[in-house]
Design an enzyme around this catalytic site. Structure first.
Site, short mmCIF file in Angstrom:
data_model
loop_
_atom_site.label_atom_id
_atom_site.label_comp_id
_atom_site.label_asym_id
_atom_site.label_seq_id
_atom_site.Cartn_x
_atom_site.Cartn_y
_atom_site.Cartn_z
N HIS A 1 0.83 -1.21 0.00
CA HIS A 1 0.00 0.00 0.00
C HIS A 1 0.87 1.26 0.00
O HIS A 1 2.04 1.22 0.40
CB HIS A 1 -0.83 0.04 1.29
N CYS B 1 -2.52 0.38 9.91
CA CYS B 1 -3.57 -0.55 9.47
C CYS B 1 -4.55 -0.89 10.57
O CYS B 1 -5.67 -1.29 10.29
CB CYS B 1 -2.95 -1.87 9.01
C1 CIR Z 1 -3.78 -7.67 3.43
O1 CIR Z 1 -3.01 -8.13 2.61
O2 CIR Z 1 -4.84 -7.13 3.13
C2 CIR Z 1 -3.42 -7.81 4.90
N1 CIR Z 1 -2.73 -9.03 5.11
C3 CIR Z 1 -2.57 -6.65 5.35
C4 CIR Z 1 -3.29 -5.34 5.27
C5 CIR Z 1 -2.47 -4.22 5.81
N2 CIR Z 1 -3.20 -3.02 5.80
C6 CIR Z 1 -2.68 -1.83 5.60
O3 CIR Z 1 -1.52 -1.72 5.29
N3 CIR Z 1 -3.49 -0.79 5.66
#
Ligand code: CIR
Length: 262
Positions: A167, A253
């Protein structure tokens, strides 16, 4: 501490029993110690409270492995909130419970349609500029919807080229007005006008920061970058977050922040 008298509200959600089945894109799958991840999450939530947040716990979603990463489900602006349509299908069931709580605090817009996807982790807001990472999770159709929903409030939305990371907020985050800390190898800094501080090169994931008023909350695993920021005068608080990082998550996150009305 924040300077406003009303607290910032932080929405959080417990670590799923199924976190070992999380989505992974740019890192190898390794085993995740669920209890250790939970302990880190508990400490993260306590630190948000120490920094002045009022915490609301969303209902746990044990069928959704990535549910702890609530940031991806919405973008909260002072004037409205946008419920996203996460780019990973396994995450799309996470948004409903977020919408029902956020709707108490903001008018809602929703990213919709089979072709549009957006993860909140791709969105960095600096004043009236909204930067969206051009990642595998967020696409032009959703960016156009975001632009349409926010234009009436004076926002401009701009895509930011991204590489080697999940991201935009994996690569870069805002730490003050028009000031960012990031990994220059992972995003195009020219797309985001302002001052860009560089992470320590041996800590490639150190661009992620929760900004809470004048304080920064960061992962303890990046001591060199944290020291650089302290040296530069920032009020840096740290929490261990390496177990959550095994699920490709970082500190931003794990919360959605709702600022008090201006
Ligand atoms: C994903 O791949 O969606 C989750 N394992 C990690 C999400 C992390 N979120 C973020 O960076 N906002």
């Amino acid at each position: 501490m924040t300077h406003s008298s009303a607290p910032i509200i932080a929405l959080v959600r417990a670590v799923s029993d199924a976190i070992a089945d999380c989505q992974l894109t740019h890192i190898e799958r390794v085993s995740i110690d669920v209890e250790r991840a939970r302990a880190q999450h508990t400490r993260y939530v306590a630190t948000l409270q120490t920094l002045g947040c009022s915490v609301i716990e969303l209902p746990p979603l044990h069928d959704c492995p990535d549910a702890v990463f609530v940031e991806d489900t919405a973008i909260v602006l002072p004037e409205l909130a946008i419920i996203t349509r996460p780019g990973a299908v396994s995450r799309q069931a996470e948004t409903a419970s977020v919408a029902s709580v956020l709707g108490e605090y903001r008018p809602l817009a929703t990213v919709s349609g089979a072709s549009a996807t957006l993860d909140g982790g791709d969105v960095v807001v600096d004043g009236k500029a909204i930067y969206v990472g051009l990642s595998a999770r967020s696409n032009q159709a959703a960016i156009e919807q975001l632009a349409k929903a926010t234009a009436p409030f004076g926002y401009r939305v701009k895509g930011v080229p991204l590489r080697h990371c999940l991201h935009l907020k994996t690569a870069v985050t805002r730490i003050a007005d028009a000031t960012f800390v990031g990994n220059p190898d992972w995003y195009d800094a020219e797309a985001m006008p302002g001052q860009h501080l560089h992470i320590s090169p041996d800590e490639p994931f150190a661009g992620n920061t929760v900004q809470l008023g004048g304080s920064l909350l960061r992962a303890a695993e990046f001591p060199r970058t944290n020291a650089q920021l302290k040296q530069a005068g920032y009020d840096v608080h740290t929490v261990p977050a390496d177990e959550l990082a095994r699920a490709e998550g970082a500190v931003t996150c794990c919360s959605l922040l709702i600022s008090p009305p201006c």
